[in-house]
Every structure is written in structure tokens, then in C-alpha cells.
Design a protein around this motif. Structure first.
Motif, PDB file in Angstrom:
ATOM      1  N   MET A 127     -27.537   4.095 -18.833  1.00  0.00           N
ATOM      2  CA  MET A 127     -26.161   3.667 -19.086  1.00  0.00           C
ATOM      3  C   MET A 127     -25.249   4.198 -17.982  1.00  0.00           C
ATOM      4  O   MET A 127     -25.299   5.365 -17.619  1.00  0.00           O
ATOM      5  N   ASN A 128     -24.401   3.345 -17.454  1.00  0.00           N
ATOM      6  CA  ASN A 128     -23.520   3.721 -16.346  1.00  0.00           C
ATOM      7  C   ASN A 128     -22.178   4.192 -16.900  1.00  0.00           C
ATOM      8  O   ASN A 128     -21.356   3.391 -17.324  1.00  0.00           O
ATOM      9  N   LYS A 129     -21.970   5.494 -16.918  1.00  0.00           N
ATOM     10  CA  LYS A 129     -20.724   6.075 -17.423  1.00  0.00           C
ATOM     11  C   LYS A 129     -19.654   6.023 -16.340  1.00  0.00           C
ATOM     12  O   LYS A 129     -19.896   6.391 -15.203  1.00  0.00           O
ATOM     13  N   ASN A 130     -18.464   5.548 -16.718  1.00  0.00           N
ATOM     14  CA  ASN A 130     -17.357   5.534 -15.770  1.00  0.00           C
ATOM     15  C   ASN A 130     -16.959   6.967 -15.452  1.00  0.00           C
ATOM     16  O   ASN A 130     -16.962   7.834 -16.319  1.00  0.00           O
ATOM     17  N   LYS A 131     -16.608   7.219 -14.204  1.00  0.00           N
ATOM     18  CA  LYS A 131     -16.317   8.580 -13.756  1.00  0.00           C
ATOM     19  C   LYS A 131     -14.854   8.733 -13.372  1.00  0.00           C
ATOM     20  O   LYS A 131     -14.207   7.786 -12.939  1.00  0.00           O
ATOM     21  N   ARG A 132     -14.405   9.970 -13.495  1.00  0.00           N
ATOM     22  CA  ARG A 132     -13.083  10.355 -12.995  1.00  0.00           C
ATOM     23  C   ARG A 132     -13.339  11.142 -11.723  1.00  0.00           C
ATOM     24  O   ARG A 132     -13.905  12.233 -11.759  1.00  0.00           O
ATOM     25  N   VAL A 133     -12.944  10.550 -10.606  1.00  0.00           N
ATOM     26  CA  VAL A 133     -13.221  11.125  -9.295  1.00  0.00           C
ATOM     27  C   VAL A 133     -11.904  11.644  -8.713  1.00  0.00           C
ATOM     28  O   VAL A 133     -10.950  10.887  -8.561  1.00  0.00           O
ATOM     29  N   GLY A 134     -11.869  12.937  -8.403  1.00  0.00           N
ATOM     30  CA  GLY A 134     -10.653  13.542  -7.872  1.00  0.00           C
ATOM     31  C   GLY A 134     -10.646  13.552  -6.357  1.00  0.00           C
ATOM     32  O   GLY A 134     -11.690  13.711  -5.723  1.00  0.00           O
ATOM     33  N   TYR A 135      -9.445  13.378  -5.784  1.00  0.00           N
ATOM     34  CA  TYR A 135      -9.273  13.527  -4.337  1.00  0.00           C
ATOM     35  C   TYR A 135      -8.095  14.458  -4.100  1.00  0.00           C
ATOM     36  O   TYR A 135      -7.006  14.268  -4.655  1.00  0.00           O
ATOM     37  N   VAL A 136      -8.323  15.489  -3.269  1.00  0.00           N
ATOM     38  CA  VAL A 136      -7.308  16.488  -2.939  1.00  0.00           C
ATOM     39  C   VAL A 136      -7.194  16.560  -1.425  1.00  0.00           C
ATOM     40  O   VAL A 136      -8.201  16.547  -0.723  1.00  0.00           O
ATOM     41  N   ARG A 137      -5.950  16.632  -0.926  1.00  0.00           N
ATOM     42  CA  ARG A 137      -5.742  16.818   0.514  1.00  0.00           C
ATOM     43  C   ARG A 137      -4.655  17.858   0.709  1.00  0.00           C
ATOM     44  O   ARG A 137      -3.594  17.784   0.113  1.00  0.00           O
ATOM     45  N   VAL A 138      -4.971  18.841   1.559  1.00  0.00           N
ATOM     46  CA  VAL A 138      -3.964  19.817   1.975  1.00  0.00           C
ATOM     47  C   VAL A 138      -3.778  19.675   3.481  1.00  0.00           C
ATOM     48  O   VAL A 138      -4.681  19.236   4.185  1.00  0.00           O
ATOM     49  N   SER A 139      -2.599  20.051   3.951  1.00  0.00           N
ATOM     50  CA  SER A 139      -2.248  19.820   5.350  1.00  0.00           C
ATOM     51  C   SER A 139      -2.831  20.823   6.318  1.00  0.00           C
ATOM     52  O   SER A 139      -2.938  20.548   7.498  1.00  0.00           O
ATOM     53  N   SER A 140      -3.182  22.004   5.841  1.00  0.00           N
ATOM     54  CA  SER A 140      -3.713  23.001   6.763  1.00  0.00           C
ATOM     55  C   SER A 140      -4.789  23.816   6.077  1.00  0.00           C
ATOM     56  O   SER A 140      -4.891  23.842   4.856  1.00  0.00           O
ATOM     57  N   MET A 141      -5.575  24.508   6.894  1.00  0.00           N
ATOM     58  CA  MET A 141      -6.715  25.266   6.392  1.00  0.00           C
ATOM     59  C   MET A 141      -6.305  26.377   5.428  1.00  0.00           C
ATOM     60  O   MET A 141      -7.062  26.750   4.552  1.00  0.00           O
ATOM     61  N   ASP A 142      -5.080  26.914   5.574  1.00  0.00           N
ATOM     62  CA  ASP A 142      -4.698  28.041   4.737  1.00  0.00           C
ATOM     63  C   ASP A 142      -3.992  27.629   3.455  1.00  0.00           C
ATOM     64  O   ASP A 142      -3.666  28.472   2.631  1.00  0.00           O
ATOM     65  N   GLN A 143      -3.757  26.342   3.243  1.00  0.00           N
ATOM     66  CA  GLN A 143      -3.126  25.903   2.015  1.00  0.00           C
ATOM     67  C   GLN A 143      -4.138  25.890   0.879  1.00  0.00           C
ATOM     68  O   GLN A 143      -5.320  25.630   1.078  1.00  0.00           O
ATOM     69  N   ASN A 144      -3.650  26.137  -0.324  1.00  0.00           N
ATOM     70  CA  ASN A 144      -4.500  26.214  -1.496  1.00  0.00           C
ATOM     71  C   ASN A 144      -4.601  24.853  -2.175  1.00  0.00           C
ATOM     72  O   ASN A 144      -3.589  24.222  -2.450  1.00  0.00           O
ATOM     73  N   THR A 145      -5.818  24.423  -2.477  1.00  0.00           N
ATOM     74  CA  THR A 145      -6.037  23.137  -3.123  1.00  0.00           C
ATOM     75  C   THR A 145      -5.996  23.237  -4.639  1.00  0.00           C
ATOM     76  O   THR A 145      -5.913  22.221  -5.322  1.00  0.00           O
ATOM     77  N   ASP A 146      -6.036  24.453  -5.178  1.00  0.00           N
ATOM     78  CA  ASP A 146      -6.192  24.642  -6.619  1.00  0.00           C
ATOM     79  C   ASP A 146      -5.099  23.972  -7.447  1.00  0.00           C
ATOM     80  O   ASP A 146      -5.372  23.409  -8.492  1.00  0.00           O
ATOM     81  N   ARG A 147      -3.873  24.036  -7.016  1.00  0.00           N
ATOM     82  CA  ARG A 147      -2.784  23.571  -7.863  1.00  0.00           C
ATOM     83  C   ARG A 147      -2.667  22.057  -7.945  1.00  0.00           C
ATOM     84  O   ARG A 147      -2.038  21.536  -8.845  1.00  0.00           O
ATOM     85  N   GLN A 148      -3.281  21.326  -7.022  1.00  0.00           N
ATOM     86  CA  GLN A 148      -3.088  19.879  -7.013  1.00  0.00           C
ATOM     87  C   GLN A 148      -3.637  19.192  -8.255  1.00  0.00           C
ATOM     88  O   GLN A 148      -2.958  18.380  -8.851  1.00  0.00           O
ATOM     89  N   LEU A 149      -4.859  19.476  -8.629  1.00  0.00           N
ATOM     90  CA  LEU A 149      -5.433  18.852  -9.820  1.00  0.00           C
ATOM     91  C   LEU A 149      -5.767  19.902 -10.875  1.00  0.00           C
ATOM     92  O   LEU A 149      -6.694  19.732 -11.662  1.00  0.00           O
ATOM     93  N   ASP A 150      -4.977  20.986 -10.880  1.00  0.00           N
ATOM     94  CA  ASP A 150      -5.191  22.075 -11.820  1.00  0.00           C
ATOM     95  C   ASP A 150      -5.092  21.555 -13.248  1.00  0.00           C
ATOM     96  O   ASP A 150      -4.108  20.935 -13.635  1.00  0.00           O
ATOM     97  N   GLY A 151      -6.140  21.793 -14.036  1.00  0.00           N
ATOM     98  CA  GLY A 151      -6.146  21.373 -15.427  1.00  0.00           C
ATOM     99  C   GLY A 151      -6.529  19.919 -15.645  1.00  0.00           C
ATOM    100  O   GLY A 151      -6.589  19.460 -16.773  1.00  0.00           O
ATOM    101  N   ILE A 152      -6.790  19.186 -14.580  1.00  0.00           N
ATOM    102  CA  ILE A 152      -7.185  17.784 -14.678  1.00  0.00           C
ATOM    103  C   ILE A 152      -8.705  17.720 -14.594  1.00  0.00           C
ATOM    104  O   ILE A 152      -9.298  18.202 -13.633  1.00  0.00           O
ATOM    105  N   GLU A 153      -9.320  17.136 -15.597  1.00  0.00           N
ATOM    106  CA  GLU A 153     -10.777  17.066 -15.636  1.00  0.00           C
ATOM    107  C   GLU A 153     -11.273  15.918 -14.759  1.00  0.00           C
ATOM    108  O   GLU A 153     -10.804  14.787 -14.870  1.00  0.00           O
ATOM    109  N   THR A 154     -12.222  16.247 -13.871  1.00  0.00           N
ATOM    110  CA  THR A 154     -12.854  15.230 -13.032  1.00  0.00           C
ATOM    111  C   THR A 154     -14.362  15.446 -13.052  1.00  0.00           C
ATOM    112  O   THR A 154     -14.834  16.553 -13.283  1.00  0.00           O
TER     113      THR A 154
END
Length: 190
Positions: A1-28
């Protein structure tokens, strides 16, 4: 059975920026992360996410400006996803564009919000330029922090004078070749 997926995409502008807050609490089910400027056309993880999603999936993105470089890019990307029956959810804007049914109101809303986001980025850049000019006029603008310590610059110049390939030196020091050449030009000007 092919389950539909929730696929997250995160982009930060620089290497030192934190990605955690962008989809924090969002299930993917799967998450793709790029560390690149929005104006950069090379976003390999975005391309991987776009290749990964299938019909019925939902691409979850923090905000419109994280997905696209400008309004035209946003409209094209979302349109192509919808044509493949992939929904796109923008968390910050609280809006989801369905991949199942066409909705002219969704298209209008996306065009307006994308345009506002692009305008806002332009205003921010203009204010930043004005602030730098004011700081320079007051003599308080110091510019960007140097990438290398004085010892590293000395090593860089010695290695370059010794004929070592510039790309190797830059890679070893974790800087771009252009930054390396800027340090060498500073030596010539001195």
C-alpha cells in the motif's frame, strides 16, 4: 500500500543559521535541508525533495520565501507540484495549495503573498544598504569580520608564494577562492 507522505523542506541562508525552528513541531516523514541563499539557483536538497515527492504527498515548507527565489519561481514550482498532484503547505502563511483540485482563489492568494514577500525582501535590502552607508559616514562601520586570523593569512600567502594550487589552499582554510584572491590582492596593495 502506498502511503501518502509529508515531506519537509528547510532552507537557511548560511551555515551558522539554525534549521530547527523552521518546522519545529511539524511532523514529517522525510526532511530535506539546504544551507544556501534563496537567490542561489543551486539548491540540491530542494531538487532532491521535488524528485522525491509523489502523487498524493504534501511538501511542507516553513514559508514561501524558503521555497522560492522570487514570485515567478514560487508560482512555477507550486504549479508544477500541483500538476503532479502534490500539495504544498506553507506553515507561516497557514495555507495549503491542493494538488487534487484546481482553485483559482489559491492561485490568486499565492501570487499576492509571493509578490508581497519579494517586495519585503527588497525593502529590507534597501534599508540594510542605507544603514551601512549611515554607519560608514559616522565612521562606525567596520565591515564584515575577517574570515581568517592574521596567522592563517600569513600561512595562505606563504603557501601561494610557494606555488601551491590556490584551490587546495582555499579548501584547506575553508574559504572560497575569491576570498583567497582578496587576501592576496591586499598584500599586493600594501
Amino acid at each position: 500500500m502506498n502511503k501518502n507522505k509529508r515531506v519537509g523542506y528547510v532552507r537557511v541562508s548560511s551555515m551558522d543559521q539554525n534549521t530547527d525552528r523552521q518546522l519545529d513541531g511539524i511532523e514529517t516523514d522525510k526532511l530535506f535541508t539546504d544551507k544556501a541563499s534563496g537567490k542561489d539557483t543551486k539548491r540540491p536538497q530542494l531538487q532532491a525533495a521535488l524528485d522525491y515527492v509523489r502523487e498524493g504527498d504534501v511538501l511542507v515548507v516553513h514559508s514561501m520565501d524558503r521555497l522560492a527565489r522570487n514570485t515567478e519561481d514560487l508560482l512555477r514550482t507550486v504549479r508544477e507540484l500541483k500538476e503532479r498532484h502534490v500539495s504544498v503547505q506553507f506553515v507561516k502563511e497557514g495555507i495549503t495549495f491542493s494538488g487534487v483540485q484546481a482553485n483559482p482563489m489559491d492561485d490568486l492568494m499565492m501570487t499576492m503573498l509571493g509578490g508581497f514577500a519579494q517586495f519585503e525582501r527588497a525593502i529590507i535590502r534597501e534599508r540594510q544598504r542605507e544603514g551601512i552607508e549611515l554607519a560608514k559616514a559616522k565612521g562606525v562601520y567596520k565591515g564584515r569580520k575577517p574570515s581568517l586570523s592574521p596567522e592563517q593569512v600569513s600561512t595562505l600567502r606563504q603557501r601561494a608564494a610557494g606555488g601551491e594550487p590556490k584551490a587546495t589552499i582555499a579548501r584547506d582554510l575553508g574559504i572560497s577562492r575569491e576570498t583567497l584572491y582578496q587576501y592576496l590582492r591586499q598584500q599586493e596593495a600594501a
